[in-house]
Design an enzyme around this catalytic site. Structure first.
Site, PDB file in Angstrom:
ATOM      1  N   LYS A 106      19.285   9.890  52.549  1.00  0.00           N
ATOM      2  CA  LYS A 106      18.851  11.269  52.238  1.00  0.00           C
ATOM      3  C   LYS A 106      20.037  12.196  52.080  1.00  0.00           C
ATOM      4  O   LYS A 106      20.041  13.084  51.242  1.00  0.00           O
ATOM      5  CB  LYS A 106      17.896  11.793  53.312  1.00  0.00           C
ATOM      6  CG  LYS A 106      18.574  12.133  54.638  1.00  0.00           C
ATOM      7  CD  LYS A 106      17.671  11.930  55.807  1.00  0.00           C
ATOM      8  CE  LYS A 106      18.037  10.627  56.433  1.00  0.00           C
ATOM      9  NZ  LYS A 106      17.578  10.141  57.602  1.00  0.00           N
ATOM     10  N   GLY A 135      10.739   7.713  56.174  1.00  0.00           N
ATOM     11  CA  GLY A 135      10.692   6.260  56.359  1.00  0.00           C
ATOM     12  C   GLY A 135       9.476   5.562  55.792  1.00  0.00           C
ATOM     13  O   GLY A 135       9.447   5.193  54.622  1.00  0.00           O
ATOM     14  N   ILE A 137       6.370   6.573  55.151  1.00  0.00           N
ATOM     15  CA  ILE A 137       5.339   7.278  54.358  1.00  0.00           C
ATOM     16  C   ILE A 137       5.775   7.263  52.888  1.00  0.00           C
ATOM     17  O   ILE A 137       6.853   7.760  52.570  1.00  0.00           O
ATOM     18  CB  ILE A 137       5.171   8.751  54.804  1.00  0.00           C
ATOM     19  CG1 ILE A 137       4.913   8.836  56.305  1.00  0.00           C
ATOM     20  CG2 ILE A 137       4.057   9.419  54.014  1.00  0.00           C
ATOM     21  CD1 ILE A 137       4.846  10.278  56.831  1.00  0.00           C
ATOM     22  N   GLY A 188      16.664   6.032  73.197  1.00  0.00           N
ATOM     23  CA  GLY A 188      17.136   5.656  71.857  1.00  0.00           C
ATOM     24  C   GLY A 188      16.444   6.425  70.743  1.00  0.00           C
ATOM     25  O   GLY A 188      16.598   6.110  69.570  1.00  0.00           O
ATOM     26  N   GLU A 191      20.163  10.590  68.935  1.00  0.00           N
ATOM     27  CA  GLU A 191      21.556  10.145  68.900  1.00  0.00           C
ATOM     28  C   GLU A 191      22.346  10.816  70.026  1.00  0.00           C
ATOM     29  O   GLU A 191      21.942  11.877  70.525  1.00  0.00           O
ATOM     30  CB  GLU A 191      22.205  10.580  67.571  1.00  0.00           C
ATOM     31  CG  GLU A 191      21.514  10.073  66.327  1.00  0.00           C
ATOM     32  CD  GLU A 191      21.793   8.612  66.067  1.00  0.00           C
ATOM     33  OE1 GLU A 191      22.841   8.118  66.517  1.00  0.00           O
ATOM     34  OE2 GLU A 191      20.947   7.971  65.421  1.00  0.00           O
ATOM     35  N   LYS A 206      15.826  16.304  53.658  1.00  0.00           N
ATOM     36  CA  LYS A 206      14.511  15.808  53.210  1.00  0.00           C
ATOM     37  C   LYS A 206      13.768  16.880  52.417  1.00  0.00           C
ATOM     38  O   LYS A 206      13.104  16.564  51.425  1.00  0.00           O
ATOM     39  CB  LYS A 206      13.700  15.349  54.423  1.00  0.00           C
ATOM     40  CG  LYS A 206      14.324  14.128  55.113  1.00  0.00           C
ATOM     41  CD  LYS A 206      13.676  13.858  56.459  1.00  0.00           C
ATOM     42  CE  LYS A 206      14.283  12.631  57.113  1.00  0.00           C
ATOM     43  NZ  LYS A 206      13.829  12.455  58.504  1.00  0.00           N
TER      44      LYS A 206
HETATM   45  N1  NAP Z   1      17.304   4.325  61.035  1.00  0.00           N
HETATM   46  C1  NAP Z   1      16.186   4.719  60.413  1.00  0.00           C
HETATM   47  O1  NAP Z   1      15.091   4.560  60.932  1.00  0.00           O
HETATM   48  C2  NAP Z   1      16.260   5.340  59.040  1.00  0.00           C
HETATM   49  C3  NAP Z   1      15.091   5.838  58.438  1.00  0.00           C
HETATM   50  C4  NAP Z   1      15.144   6.351  57.136  1.00  0.00           C
HETATM   51  C5  NAP Z   1      16.350   6.367  56.476  1.00  0.00           C
HETATM   52  N2  NAP Z   1      17.481   5.902  57.101  1.00  0.00           N
HETATM   53  C6  NAP Z   1      18.737   5.901  56.335  1.00  0.00           C
HETATM   54  O2  NAP Z   1      19.119   4.543  56.129  1.00  0.00           O
HETATM   55  C7  NAP Z   1      20.532   4.448  56.060  1.00  0.00           C
HETATM   56  C8  NAP Z   1      21.026   3.416  57.069  1.00  0.00           C
HETATM   57  O3  NAP Z   1      20.660   3.834  58.368  1.00  0.00           O
HETATM   58  P1  NAP Z   1      20.740   2.828  59.625  1.00  0.00           P
HETATM   59  O4  NAP Z   1      20.009   3.511  60.737  1.00  0.00           O
HETATM   60  O5  NAP Z   1      20.309   1.465  59.237  1.00  0.00           O
HETATM   61  O6  NAP Z   1      22.323   2.848  59.922  1.00  0.00           O
HETATM   62  P2  NAP Z   1      23.151   1.862  60.836  1.00  0.00           P
HETATM   63  O7  NAP Z   1      22.263   1.147  61.799  1.00  0.00           O
HETATM   64  O8  NAP Z   1      24.316   2.608  61.347  1.00  0.00           O
HETATM   65  O9  NAP Z   1      23.698   0.745  59.796  1.00  0.00           O
HETATM   66  C9  NAP Z   1      24.707   1.000  58.883  1.00  0.00           C
HETATM   67  C10 NAP Z   1      25.225  -0.331  58.365  1.00  0.00           C
HETATM   68  O10 NAP Z   1      26.202  -0.058  57.350  1.00  0.00           O
HETATM   69  C11 NAP Z   1      27.293  -0.934  57.540  1.00  0.00           C
HETATM   70  N3  NAP Z   1      28.512  -0.343  56.999  1.00  0.00           N
HETATM   71  C12 NAP Z   1      29.129   0.799  57.348  1.00  0.00           C
HETATM   72  N4  NAP Z   1      30.234   0.985  56.616  1.00  0.00           N
HETATM   73  C13 NAP Z   1      30.342  -0.081  55.785  1.00  0.00           C
HETATM   74  C14 NAP Z   1      31.265  -0.478  54.795  1.00  0.00           C
HETATM   75  N5  NAP Z   1      32.346   0.252  54.510  1.00  0.00           N
HETATM   76  N6  NAP Z   1      31.047  -1.649  54.146  1.00  0.00           N
HETATM   77  C15 NAP Z   1      29.978  -2.397  54.434  1.00  0.00           C
HETATM   78  N7  NAP Z   1      29.049  -2.073  55.353  1.00  0.00           N
HETATM   79  C16 NAP Z   1      29.235  -0.933  56.030  1.00  0.00           C
HETATM   80  C17 NAP Z   1      27.390  -1.130  59.030  1.00  0.00           C
HETATM   81  O11 NAP Z   1      28.103  -2.330  59.218  1.00  0.00           O
HETATM   82  P3  NAP Z   1      28.459  -2.984  60.627  1.00  0.00           P
HETATM   83  O12 NAP Z   1      27.161  -3.148  61.366  1.00  0.00           O
HETATM   84  O13 NAP Z   1      29.012  -4.299  60.250  1.00  0.00           O
HETATM   85  O14 NAP Z   1      29.420  -2.061  61.271  1.00  0.00           O
HETATM   86  C18 NAP Z   1      25.909  -1.210  59.414  1.00  0.00           C
HETATM   87  O15 NAP Z   1      25.445  -2.525  59.299  1.00  0.00           O
HETATM   88  C19 NAP Z   1      21.055   5.867  56.297  1.00  0.00           C
HETATM   89  O16 NAP Z   1      21.243   6.489  55.046  1.00  0.00           O
HETATM   90  C20 NAP Z   1      19.908   6.546  57.037  1.00  0.00           C
HETATM   91  O17 NAP Z   1      19.888   7.948  56.856  1.00  0.00           O
HETATM   92  C21 NAP Z   1      17.469   5.388  58.354  1.00  0.00           C
END
Ligand code: NAP
Length: 434
Positions: A106, A135, A137, A188, A191, A206
């Protein structure tokens, strides 16, 4: 069976959730598509330590996203890294390689969505971003397809699950903000640095995306008025309830004769409204159309599996386009063609307001405050005071009849100079029309 092959960059919450859906629902997805959706490659910085789900088949693994976007077997790139740094390079790299992108990002799409989309259209590829708002929806599909024949006049949503969890726990248990935030962090749900959630930044991105989809406007984050929930107290819930209202972080956009008003802010809403019934970490969006009237969407706003479903459904949509040779042709940020309602400052909006004061009690306080309100042409509606022994920090509430945000700001600025206040006055709009 023929197949379309995807590459996933980012193996965190969402990346692993998407892989769990792709592996766990592999057969049903193939039946629905009529071809297989397979994972050709995955990438994360620590890919060597990641355990991929069973049933994906052979997968190329790399810690270098450049290898993934250039890999000849990868037809669609899912960017699930997040942030506006490397994620932008990954998306650019994929588009430059002629590959469609699916993203949950986003922050990046709110800041640079129009430019990214223009590049994708020029390259005849798609950028699907369903998972970036709410997410689980499917609100992008609703606005772009489900009710696209309508003319949206407003939407109101609860778009940040963490803030909603905190507010609804405060409401339920009469617990202070700091206590509930600390609990949410332990569980959890929040953050370590909660600012993106409780100060409104996440919800603002959003609103930018939903408003672009709903109104065909190019919206910048700075067009959205933003206020967080840190100043809300259990006392505010008690006063709100006396007026049959509650408090939620309401995120919305409203077309008015002056222009489009966009906001993320805590507001009083009637307890009878459907949004007041959204509790805990759930999200909801209520859309009002000129022709089709009201529709309401509710579900999990985050979490690996709900967000994973959104990502994989986008991969399926883009895979179908690849098979039919017909990519999306119109940007959701189609401001040049659709724009008819420009964003305006929230200062022009007229609302009833809830004003909460804390004072060192002495005679003449109400007269002073009422005088300032009268000086701004604001009509007082009611004065409420809960029984309280604390004379030196006495809370009470004044509600006022509909007036402009500008007048309320002017009045609050003048009131803030008064020496009997022990805290700055809190002004919340009363969204009684919800
Ligand atoms: N969490 C949610 O429920 C949710 C809901 C809706 C949208 N989102 C969106 O989804 C996206 C991801 O969120 P998330 O919660 O999954 O984040 P996250 O758990 O922090 O995961 C980020 C991933 O990106 C990888 N990464 C970071 N830098 C990198 C690089 N330079 N090269 C390759 N991989 C790299 C990390 O690798 P390593 O693990 O190897 O360090 C990790 O696996 C964000 O844009 C967030 O706003 C999240």
């Amino acid at each position: 069976m023929e197949e379309v092959r995807v590459g996933i960059v980012g193996l965190g919450n969402v990346g692993m959730g998407a892989l769990a859906v792709l592996a766990g629902n592999r057969e049903k997805i193939a039946e629905k598509l009529g071809f297989r959706l397979s994972v050709a490659a995955v990438c994360s910085r620590t890919v060597a330590s990641k355990r991929l789900p069973e049933g994906l088949g052979p997968v190329f693994k790399t810690a270098d996203w450049r290898e993934l976007v250039a890999h000849p077997d990868v037809q669609i790139v899912a960017e699930l890294v997040g942030g506006a740094g490397v994620a932008a390079e990954i998306i650019e790299g994929a588009i430059a390689n002629g590959k469609s992108v699916v993203t949950a990002n986003k922050e990046l799409m709110a800041a640079s969505g129009p430019e990214i989309w223009n590049r994708a259209i020029a390259a005849r590829v798609n950028v699907a971003m369903e998972a970036s708002v709410c997410g689980g929806i499917p609100i992008h599909s609703v606005l772009r397809e489900g009710i696209s024949a309508d003319r949206v006049v407003a939407f109101y949503g609860i778009l940040n699950g963490t803030s909603n969890y905190i507010l609804t726990e405060m409401e339920k248990r009469s617990a202070p903000f700091d206590t509930v935030l600390a609990e949410a962090q332990k569980l959890g749900y929040a953050e370590a640095d909660p600012s993106a959630d409780v100060d409104g930044f996440d919800a603002r991105s959003k609103v930018v995306l939903l408003a672009a989809l709903a109104f065909g406007e190019k919206i910048a984050p700075s067009d959205v008025f933003m206020q967080g929930i840190r100043r809300i107290t259990p006392l505010d819930f008690r006063y709100a309830l006396r007026m049959e209202h509650t408090i939620r972080l309401v995120c919305g956009a409203r077309a008015t004769p002056d222009g489009l008003i966009l906001f993320v802010r805590p507001a009083l809403i009637p307890v009878s409204t459907i949004l007041a019934g959204v509790h805990g970490s759930y999200n909801a969006v209520w859309v009002k159309g000129e022709f089709g009237a009201d529709t309401f969407y509710y579900g999990r706003g985050a979490g690996p599996l709900p967000t994973g479903v959104a990502v994989v459904s986008d991969l399926m949509r883009v895979a179908r386009e690849i098979r039919s040779g017909s990519p999306e042709r119109v940007s959701p940020f189609a401001h040049e063609r659709l724009g008819e309602t420009k964003p305006v400052s929230i200062e022009v909006q007229k609302r009833a307001y809830y004003l909460r004061f804390r004072v060192d009690d002495r005679p003449g306080i109400i007269a002073k405050l009422a005088g300032i309100l009268a000086g701004k042409n604001i009509s007082l509606e009611a004065i409420l005071q809960e029984p309280c022994g604390a004379k030196h920090d006495l809370p009470f509430v004044i509600t006022v009849e509909p007036t402009s945000e500008q007048s309320i700001r002017d009045a609050i600025a003048e009131m803030s100079q008064l020496d009997f206040l022990t805290d700055a006055p809190l002004a919340l709009p009363m969204e009684t029309a919800l």
